[in-house]
Design an enzyme around this catalytic site. Structure first.
Site, PDB file in Angstrom:
ATOM      1  N   ARG A   1       5.490-110.125  65.162  1.00  0.00           N
ATOM      2  CA  ARG A   1       4.479-110.545  63.765  1.00  0.00           C
ATOM      3  C   ARG A   1       5.114-110.660  62.630  1.00  0.00           C
ATOM      4  O   ARG A   1       4.709-111.253  61.601  1.00  0.00           O
ATOM      5  CB  ARG A   1       3.381-109.597  63.994  1.00  0.00           C
TER       6      ARG A   1
ATOM      7  N   ARG B   1     -13.712-110.475  41.395  1.00  0.00           N
ATOM      8  CA  ARG B   1     -13.117-111.445  42.240  1.00  0.00           C
ATOM      9  C   ARG B   1     -14.039-112.847  42.160  1.00  0.00           C
ATOM     10  O   ARG B   1     -14.172-113.657  42.946  1.00  0.00           O
ATOM     11  CB  ARG B   1     -13.222-110.946  43.519  1.00  0.00           C
TER      12      ARG B   1
HETATM   13  C1  LIG Z   1      -7.507-111.537  38.853  1.00  0.00           C
HETATM   14  C2  LIG Z   1      -6.679-110.276  39.382  1.00  0.00           C
HETATM   15  C3  LIG Z   1      -5.264-110.182  39.464  1.00  0.00           C
HETATM   16  C4  LIG Z   1      -4.441-109.225  40.029  1.00  0.00           C
HETATM   17  N1  LIG Z   1      -2.991-109.192  39.929  1.00  0.00           N
HETATM   18  C5  LIG Z   1      -2.558-107.855  40.274  1.00  0.00           C
HETATM   19  C6  LIG Z   1      -1.194-107.969  40.538  1.00  0.00           C
HETATM   20  O1  LIG Z   1      -0.378-108.908  39.917  1.00  0.00           O
HETATM   21  N2  LIG Z   1      -0.351-106.936  41.272  1.00  0.00           N
HETATM   22  C7  LIG Z   1      -1.274-105.764  41.472  1.00  0.00           C
HETATM   23  O2  LIG Z   1      -0.749-104.692  41.883  1.00  0.00           O
HETATM   24  N3  LIG Z   1      -2.564-105.917  41.409  1.00  0.00           N
HETATM   25  C8  LIG Z   1      -3.202-106.873  41.061  1.00  0.00           C
HETATM   26  N4  LIG Z   1      -4.671-107.034  41.044  1.00  0.00           N
HETATM   27  C9  LIG Z   1      -5.456-105.585  41.801  1.00  0.00           C
HETATM   28  C10 LIG Z   1      -5.977-104.844  40.466  1.00  0.00           C
HETATM   29  O3  LIG Z   1      -4.984-104.352  39.864  1.00  0.00           O
HETATM   30  C11 LIG Z   1      -6.895-103.952  41.257  1.00  0.00           C
HETATM   31  O4  LIG Z   1      -6.239-103.074  42.026  1.00  0.00           O
HETATM   32  C12 LIG Z   1      -8.012-104.477  42.132  1.00  0.00           C
HETATM   33  O5  LIG Z   1      -8.649-105.345  41.195  1.00  0.00           O
HETATM   34  C13 LIG Z   1      -8.888-103.512  42.264  1.00  0.00           C
HETATM   35  O6  LIG Z   1      -9.555-103.112  41.340  1.00  0.00           O
HETATM   36  P1  LIG Z   1      -9.996-101.623  40.786  1.00  0.00           P
HETATM   37  O7  LIG Z   1      -8.768-100.711  41.020  1.00  0.00           O
HETATM   38  O8  LIG Z   1     -10.690-101.267  39.413  1.00  0.00           O
HETATM   39  O9  LIG Z   1     -11.048-101.098  42.113  1.00  0.00           O
HETATM   40  P2  LIG Z   1     -11.254 -99.845  43.071  1.00  0.00           P
HETATM   41  O10 LIG Z   1     -10.004 -99.618  43.570  1.00  0.00           O
HETATM   42  O11 LIG Z   1     -12.303-100.353  43.959  1.00  0.00           O
HETATM   43  O12 LIG Z   1     -11.635 -98.897  41.875  1.00  0.00           O
HETATM   44  C14 LIG Z   1     -12.822 -98.976  41.421  1.00  0.00           C
HETATM   45  C15 LIG Z   1     -12.945 -97.943  40.304  1.00  0.00           C
HETATM   46  O13 LIG Z   1     -12.667 -96.479  40.303  1.00  0.00           O
HETATM   47  C16 LIG Z   1     -11.669 -96.193  39.758  1.00  0.00           C
HETATM   48  N5  LIG Z   1     -10.527 -95.479  40.428  1.00  0.00           N
HETATM   49  C17 LIG Z   1     -10.231 -95.918  41.574  1.00  0.00           C
HETATM   50  N6  LIG Z   1      -9.128 -95.217  42.135  1.00  0.00           N
HETATM   51  C18 LIG Z   1      -8.706 -94.696  40.794  1.00  0.00           C
HETATM   52  C19 LIG Z   1      -7.477 -93.813  40.949  1.00  0.00           C
HETATM   53  N7  LIG Z   1      -6.716 -93.547  41.418  1.00  0.00           N
HETATM   54  N8  LIG Z   1      -7.495 -93.275  39.543  1.00  0.00           N
HETATM   55  C20 LIG Z   1      -8.378 -93.376  38.677  1.00  0.00           C
HETATM   56  N9  LIG Z   1      -9.288 -94.129  38.764  1.00  0.00           N
HETATM   57  C21 LIG Z   1      -9.352 -94.572  39.930  1.00  0.00           C
HETATM   58  C22 LIG Z   1     -11.465 -97.002  38.636  1.00  0.00           C
HETATM   59  O14 LIG Z   1     -12.488 -96.938  37.529  1.00  0.00           O
HETATM   60  C23 LIG Z   1     -11.575 -98.254  39.262  1.00  0.00           C
HETATM   61  O15 LIG Z   1     -11.947 -99.271  38.116  1.00  0.00           O
HETATM   62  C24 LIG Z   1      -5.309-108.033  40.724  1.00  0.00           C
HETATM   63  C25 LIG Z   1      -6.773-108.215  40.437  1.00  0.00           C
HETATM   64  C26 LIG Z   1      -7.399-109.220  39.769  1.00  0.00           C
HETATM   65  C27 LIG Z   1      -9.133-109.155  39.725  1.00  0.00           C
END
Ligand SMILES: Cc1cc2nc3c(=O)[nH]c(=O)nc-3n(C[C@H](O)[C@H](O)[C@H](O)COP(=O)(O)OP(=O)(O)OC[C@H]3O[C@@H](n4cnc5c(N)ncnc54)[C@H](O)[C@@H]3O)c2cc1C
Length: 227
Positions: free
Chosen positions: A154, A181
């Protein structure tokens, strides 16, 4: 992108019941739709999010691996199971963008915008993908024919290969996902997601709107910020 709602257990009334336990305890009381709307408005506006965790939506999603990979960055309140490339042969289903998919990127990192490609760019993109997918699939099959394990073979398959996964989320985590998203002019905090994951998110949002109309309306009114 194929998004199917497999099961759901979520509604606006449950949000209100969960929130009201703090003030009425175990008393049973009924409330009008307008009272519920007012309560949900307060909860979303003031970001009291936990009442929105009492519910679930389970989706089966077929999407290219690059979309699945973006999707699975969402950790909180999300449960996943995905098709295995170790235990089964993958399917020769590959992503080629539709003719109207914008192809040319401009702007800066974090706020890219896109415009349509020329006829030639569209042709080059679809032909390059078709050739790469065909060659990758040929080599994948060649390795399997030689008895090489699926988990090794794969490696040659590209991120445009389709995969299938289940995701179960609660309404709060769904709103957080949608806030990041989808690209919306009404969002308080603008996000610039890749078009393909927004195609998935848009379909999920339609189901959310159907089963939780008041919560959805309030989420939109308050700038698409998850409580
Ligand atoms: C437009 C766009 C571009 C992006 N580009 C990139 C990129 O270039 N590279 C890349 O790596 N990622 C990228 N991402 C992914 C982004 O960094 C997040 O991983 C992803 O959007 C999930 O968001 P989240 O962590 O808020 O969500 P979830 O993982 O669902 O977490 C939800 C919320 O829970 C809390 N939380 C979760 N885990 C933790 C923790 N470990 N510590 C503290 N608080 C926590 C935070 O408040 C978080 O907002 C991108 C995302 C978007 C929407």
């Amino acid at each position: 992108m194929d998004v199917e709602l497999v099961q759901q257990l979520a509604n606006d009334e449950m949000v209100c019941m969960a929130a009201r336990v703090s003030t009425i305890g175990n008393k049973a009381q009924s409330y009008t739709r307008e009272k519920n709307r007012g309560l949900i408005n307060f909860l979303v506006r003031d970001r009291h999010g936990s009442p929105f965790e009492h519910g679930s939506f389970t989706f089966r999603i077929c999407a290219p691996i690059f979309v699945v990979r973006e999707f699975m960055r969402h950790r909180a309140g999300m449960s996943y199971n995905e098709e295995s490339g170790r235990y089964k042969e993958l399917e020769p289903v590959f992503y080629i963008p539709a003719g109207d998919r914008p192809l040319v990127q401009f702007g800066k990192a974090g706020a890219y915008d896109f415009k349509p490609g020329t006829f030639r760019q569209a042709l080059v993109a679809s032909e390059a993908m078709r050739m790469a997918y065909t060659e990758a699939w040929t080599q994948y099959q060649a390795m399997l024919d030689q008895g090489i394990a699926r988990e090794v073979a794969r490696s040659v398959l590209p991120v445009g290969t389709f995969s299938t996964f289940y995701v179960t989320c609660n309404p709060r985590s769904l709103m957080h996902f949608l806030s990041l998203r989808t690209k919306s002019d009404h969002a308080r905090y603008k996000s610039f997601p890749q078009v393909e994951i927004q195609m998935v998110a848009d379909q999920m949002e339609e189901h959310f709107k159907t089963y939780m109309p008041i919560t959805h309306e309030t989420f939109v009114q308050h700038g698409r910020v998850a409580p």
